[in-house]
Design an enzyme around this catalytic site. Structure first.
Site, PDB file in Angstrom:
ATOM      1  N   TYR A  50      -0.522  31.408  29.544  1.00  0.00           N
ATOM      2  CA  TYR A  50      -0.979  31.317  29.068  1.00  0.00           C
ATOM      3  C   TYR A  50      -1.069  32.676  27.323  1.00  0.00           C
ATOM      4  O   TYR A  50       0.022  32.760  27.321  1.00  0.00           O
ATOM      5  CB  TYR A  50      -2.311  31.692  29.179  1.00  0.00           C
ATOM      6  CG  TYR A  50      -2.427  32.950  30.326  1.00  0.00           C
ATOM      7  CD1 TYR A  50      -1.416  33.121  31.430  1.00  0.00           C
ATOM      8  CD2 TYR A  50      -2.449  34.556  29.070  1.00  0.00           C
ATOM      9  CE1 TYR A  50      -1.257  34.589  31.855  1.00  0.00           C
ATOM     10  CE2 TYR A  50      -2.121  35.781  30.400  1.00  0.00           C
ATOM     11  CZ  TYR A  50      -1.564  35.939  31.110  1.00  0.00           C
ATOM     12  OH  TYR A  50      -1.216  36.415  32.506  1.00  0.00           O
TER      13      TYR A  50
ATOM     14  N   GLY B 167      11.471  25.041  39.024  1.00  0.00           N
ATOM     15  CA  GLY B 167      12.329  26.842  38.798  1.00  0.00           C
ATOM     16  C   GLY B 167      11.886  27.337  40.086  1.00  0.00           C
ATOM     17  O   GLY B 167      10.411  27.100  40.692  1.00  0.00           O
TER      18      GLY B 167
ATOM     19  N   GLY C 166      -2.788  28.976  32.072  1.00  0.00           N
ATOM     20  CA  GLY C 166      -2.072  29.533  33.195  1.00  0.00           C
ATOM     21  C   GLY C 166      -2.906  30.715  33.902  1.00  0.00           C
ATOM     22  O   GLY C 166      -3.418  31.753  34.581  1.00  0.00           O
TER      23      GLY C 166
ATOM     24  N   SER D  19      -0.193  44.365  32.027  1.00  0.00           N
ATOM     25  CA  SER D  19      -0.804  43.366  33.645  1.00  0.00           C
ATOM     26  C   SER D  19      -2.052  43.829  33.326  1.00  0.00           C
ATOM     27  O   SER D  19      -3.013  44.756  33.081  1.00  0.00           O
ATOM     28  CB  SER D  19       0.248  43.766  34.654  1.00  0.00           C
ATOM     29  OG  SER D  19      -1.350  43.078  36.037  1.00  0.00           O
TER      30      SER D  19
ATOM     31  N   LYS E  15       9.572  38.966  42.866  1.00  0.00           N
ATOM     32  CA  LYS E  15       9.656  38.018  43.833  1.00  0.00           C
ATOM     33  C   LYS E  15      10.162  37.823  44.893  1.00  0.00           C
ATOM     34  O   LYS E  15       9.916  37.047  46.104  1.00  0.00           O
ATOM     35  CB  LYS E  15       8.906  36.777  43.216  1.00  0.00           C
ATOM     36  CG  LYS E  15       7.214  37.252  41.984  1.00  0.00           C
ATOM     37  CD  LYS E  15       6.589  35.990  41.786  1.00  0.00           C
ATOM     38  CE  LYS E  15       5.508  36.328  41.300  1.00  0.00           C
ATOM     39  NZ  LYS E  15       4.893  35.098  40.367  1.00  0.00           N
TER      40      LYS E  15
ATOM     41  N   SER F 281      -3.728  43.146  36.238  1.00  0.00           N
ATOM     42  CA  SER F 281      -3.681  42.892  37.821  1.00  0.00           C
ATOM     43  C   SER F 281      -5.140  43.591  37.871  1.00  0.00           C
ATOM     44  O   SER F 281      -5.937  43.651  38.779  1.00  0.00           O
ATOM     45  CB  SER F 281      -2.688  42.696  38.933  1.00  0.00           C
ATOM     46  OG  SER F 281      -1.818  40.913  38.480  1.00  0.00           O
TER      47      SER F 281
ATOM     48  N   ALA G 180       7.932  28.638  39.559  1.00  0.00           N
ATOM     49  CA  ALA G 180       7.345  28.655  39.168  1.00  0.00           C
ATOM     50  C   ALA G 180       7.132  27.196  39.952  1.00  0.00           C
ATOM     51  O   ALA G 180       5.993  27.536  40.653  1.00  0.00           O
ATOM     52  CB  ALA G 180       6.670  28.944  38.003  1.00  0.00           C
TER      53      ALA G 180
ATOM     54  N   LYS H 227      17.525  19.743  40.845  1.00  0.00           N
ATOM     55  CA  LYS H 227      17.109  20.847  41.158  1.00  0.00           C
ATOM     56  C   LYS H 227      15.256  19.790  41.257  1.00  0.00           C
ATOM     57  O   LYS H 227      15.411  20.483  42.508  1.00  0.00           O
ATOM     58  CB  LYS H 227      16.940  22.055  40.175  1.00  0.00           C
ATOM     59  CG  LYS H 227      17.998  22.325  39.983  1.00  0.00           C
ATOM     60  CD  LYS H 227      17.312  24.270  39.063  1.00  0.00           C
ATOM     61  CE  LYS H 227      18.216  24.650  37.358  1.00  0.00           C
ATOM     62  NZ  LYS H 227      17.349  25.324  37.054  1.00  0.00           N
TER      63      LYS H 227
ATOM     64  N   ASP I  62       0.465  32.278  44.831  1.00  0.00           N
ATOM     65  CA  ASP I  62       0.159  31.899  43.210  1.00  0.00           C
ATOM     66  C   ASP I  62      -0.093  30.062  43.371  1.00  0.00           C
ATOM     67  O   ASP I  62      -0.863  29.924  42.533  1.00  0.00           O
ATOM     68  CB  ASP I  62       1.514  31.708  43.026  1.00  0.00           C
ATOM     69  CG  ASP I  62       2.214  33.138  42.241  1.00  0.00           C
ATOM     70  OD1 ASP I  62       1.184  33.751  42.112  1.00  0.00           O
ATOM     71  OD2 ASP I  62       3.808  33.589  42.642  1.00  0.00           O
TER      72      ASP I  62
HETATM   73  P1  ATR Z   1      10.497  29.855  36.586  1.00  0.00           P
HETATM   74  O1  ATR Z   1      10.227  31.163  37.520  1.00  0.00           O
HETATM   75  O2  ATR Z   1       9.088  31.198  35.581  1.00  0.00           O
HETATM   76  O3  ATR Z   1       9.805  28.619  36.478  1.00  0.00           O
HETATM   77  P2  ATR Z   1      12.462  29.161  36.211  1.00  0.00           P
HETATM   78  O4  ATR Z   1      13.024  29.515  38.014  1.00  0.00           O
HETATM   79  O5  ATR Z   1      13.777  29.860  35.250  1.00  0.00           O
HETATM   80  O6  ATR Z   1      11.897  30.322  35.234  1.00  0.00           O
HETATM   81  O7  ATR Z   1      13.024  28.024  35.633  1.00  0.00           O
HETATM   82  C1  ATR Z   1      12.346  27.792  34.496  1.00  0.00           C
HETATM   83  C2  ATR Z   1      12.404  26.264  34.509  1.00  0.00           C
HETATM   84  O8  ATR Z   1      11.771  25.981  33.791  1.00  0.00           O
HETATM   85  C3  ATR Z   1      12.607  24.743  35.022  1.00  0.00           C
HETATM   86  O9  ATR Z   1      12.600  23.538  35.355  1.00  0.00           O
HETATM   87  C4  ATR Z   1      13.749  24.728  33.721  1.00  0.00           C
HETATM   88  O10 ATR Z   1      14.428  23.550  33.843  1.00  0.00           O
HETATM   89  P3  ATR Z   1      16.369  23.340  34.266  1.00  0.00           P
HETATM   90  O11 ATR Z   1      16.423  23.715  35.404  1.00  0.00           O
HETATM   91  O12 ATR Z   1      16.433  22.480  33.469  1.00  0.00           O
HETATM   92  O13 ATR Z   1      16.951  24.719  33.588  1.00  0.00           O
HETATM   93  C5  ATR Z   1      12.242  24.479  32.786  1.00  0.00           C
HETATM   94  N1  ATR Z   1      12.902  24.668  31.578  1.00  0.00           N
HETATM   95  C6  ATR Z   1      13.098  26.367  31.059  1.00  0.00           C
HETATM   96  N2  ATR Z   1      13.265  25.789  29.175  1.00  0.00           N
HETATM   97  C7  ATR Z   1      13.373  24.160  29.209  1.00  0.00           C
HETATM   98  C8  ATR Z   1      12.908  23.360  27.859  1.00  0.00           C
HETATM   99  N3  ATR Z   1      13.120  23.660  26.712  1.00  0.00           N
HETATM  100  N4  ATR Z   1      13.205  22.173  28.592  1.00  0.00           N
HETATM  101  C9  ATR Z   1      12.597  21.535  29.809  1.00  0.00           C
HETATM  102  N5  ATR Z   1      12.456  22.538  30.660  1.00  0.00           N
HETATM  103  C10 ATR Z   1      12.861  23.374  30.941  1.00  0.00           C
END
Ligand code: ATR
Length: 277
Positions: free
Chosen positions: A219, A129, A241, A15, A67, A17, A131, A156, A104
């Site tokens: 990043y 997701g 990022g 990290s 988190k 940080s 983030a 989602k 964030d």
């Molecule tokens: P984070 O906390 O980093 O956001 P996460 O909650 O697991 O991690 O969410 C990952 C996100 O990346 C989701 O929106 C996922 O899409 P899905 O909801 O369809 O799973 C997206 N994602 C991951 N790999 C992907 C890919 N190859 N193409 C498009 N979206 C992707």
């Protein structure tokens, strides 16, 4: 006495940080003690955070994968943390209570505002997701014209639109757009997906990024896979990022210490370290 702060997560050994917060304190000729603490198992989380605070800890950051769990250790939550469903900053109040907040999204918005004005901008956020969720409220409140969410699993993105709908400022358009059918109607495109972790790209049409500012929350050394693709597809500018990492740290530091550090020199130093690694 040197004031104590910490980062809780797993892994934390790489990290940046501790470096970032030490630099921020240095801008005010102050020394703080900021330790990265690895929590091996979720069951240890609460006890370790409480022990840190009992030993005089003034505040902490929380990173992956804790988190969401961090909500449970808080006595109170900010609206931002509640809507994000995640806490990345613990603030110890003068009464010894733990307030959970999330810097964030503000970190991202502050970094974007260094790059360009957000006033009346049309923004596309790819991914739905954790983030993405952490950034929606600050983006909606940044004076933008519209925010579109687009995700591989469309349902989602729709859920997030429903969740944040009561918090959309008047005059801001907030909607879902289908990933495969995206237009070229955006000024700024933010990739929040974890696709880059595996060297993958979200399946969006090339014309979507043409002449846009693209921002990948990931990043690393050199351009991310998404940013390389975006440049080849005609993006005007690309950013990663690293600025968001420094930005969220600056917001947390401000909450803890009531002093606003300058991010630019710290970001430049980190960039240099990253490129030389
Ligand atoms: P984070 O906390 O980093 O956001 P996460 O909650 O697991 O991690 O969410 C990952 C996100 O990346 C989701 O929106 C996922 O899409 P899905 O909801 O369809 O799973 C997206 N994602 C991951 N790999 C992907 C890919 N190859 N193409 C498009 N979206 C992707």
């Amino acid at each position: 006495m040197t004031e104590k702060y910490a980062l809780f997560g797993n892994p934390v050994s790489h990290s940046r940080s501790p470096y970032i917060h030490t630099c921020f304190a240095g801008q005010f000729n102050q020394i703080i003690d900021y330790q990265a603490i690895c929590i091996n198992h979720p069951d240890e989380f609460t006890a370790k955070v409480q022990a840190f605070i009992q030993n005089g800890g003034k505040g902490a950051n929380v990173t992956v994968p804790y988190k969401e769990l961090a909500i449970s250790v808080c006595d109170e939550l900010s609206v931002a943390a509640e809507l994000a469903g995640a806490v990345n900053t613990l603030i110890v109040t003068p009464q010894g209570k733990i307030k959970g907040d999330n810097s964030d999204g503000l970190g991202l918005v502050n970094d974007l505002q260094v790059i360009t004005t957000l006033t009346n901008k049309r923004i596309l956020l790819i991914g739905a997701g954790g983030a993405a969720r952490g950034c929606i409220l600050p983006l909606l409140q940044a004076g933008i014209a519209s925010l579109s969410l687009s995700n591989r699993t469309a349902s989602k993105a729709q859920q997030l639109v429903s969740l944040f709908a009561p918090h959309v400022p008047a005059g801001v358009e907030f909607k879902c757009d289908e990933l495969a059918n995206l237009s070229n109607d955006y000024d700024i495109i933010i990739n929040s997906t974890s696709a880059s972790l595996t060297g993958e790209l979200p399946a969006i049409p090339e014309h979507t990024v043409t002449d846009c500012i693209c921002y990948d929350m990931m990043y690393g050394k050199g351009n991310t896979v998404f940013n390389q693709w975006a440049l080849a597809a005609g993006a005007r500018q690309v950013y990663d990022g690293l600025g968001m990492l420094v930005g969220q740290a600056a917001v947390s530091f401000g909450w803890w210490r009531n002093q606003q550090p300058i991010t630019k020199p710290v970001l430049a130093a980190l960039r240099q370290q990253l490129e030389q690694a």
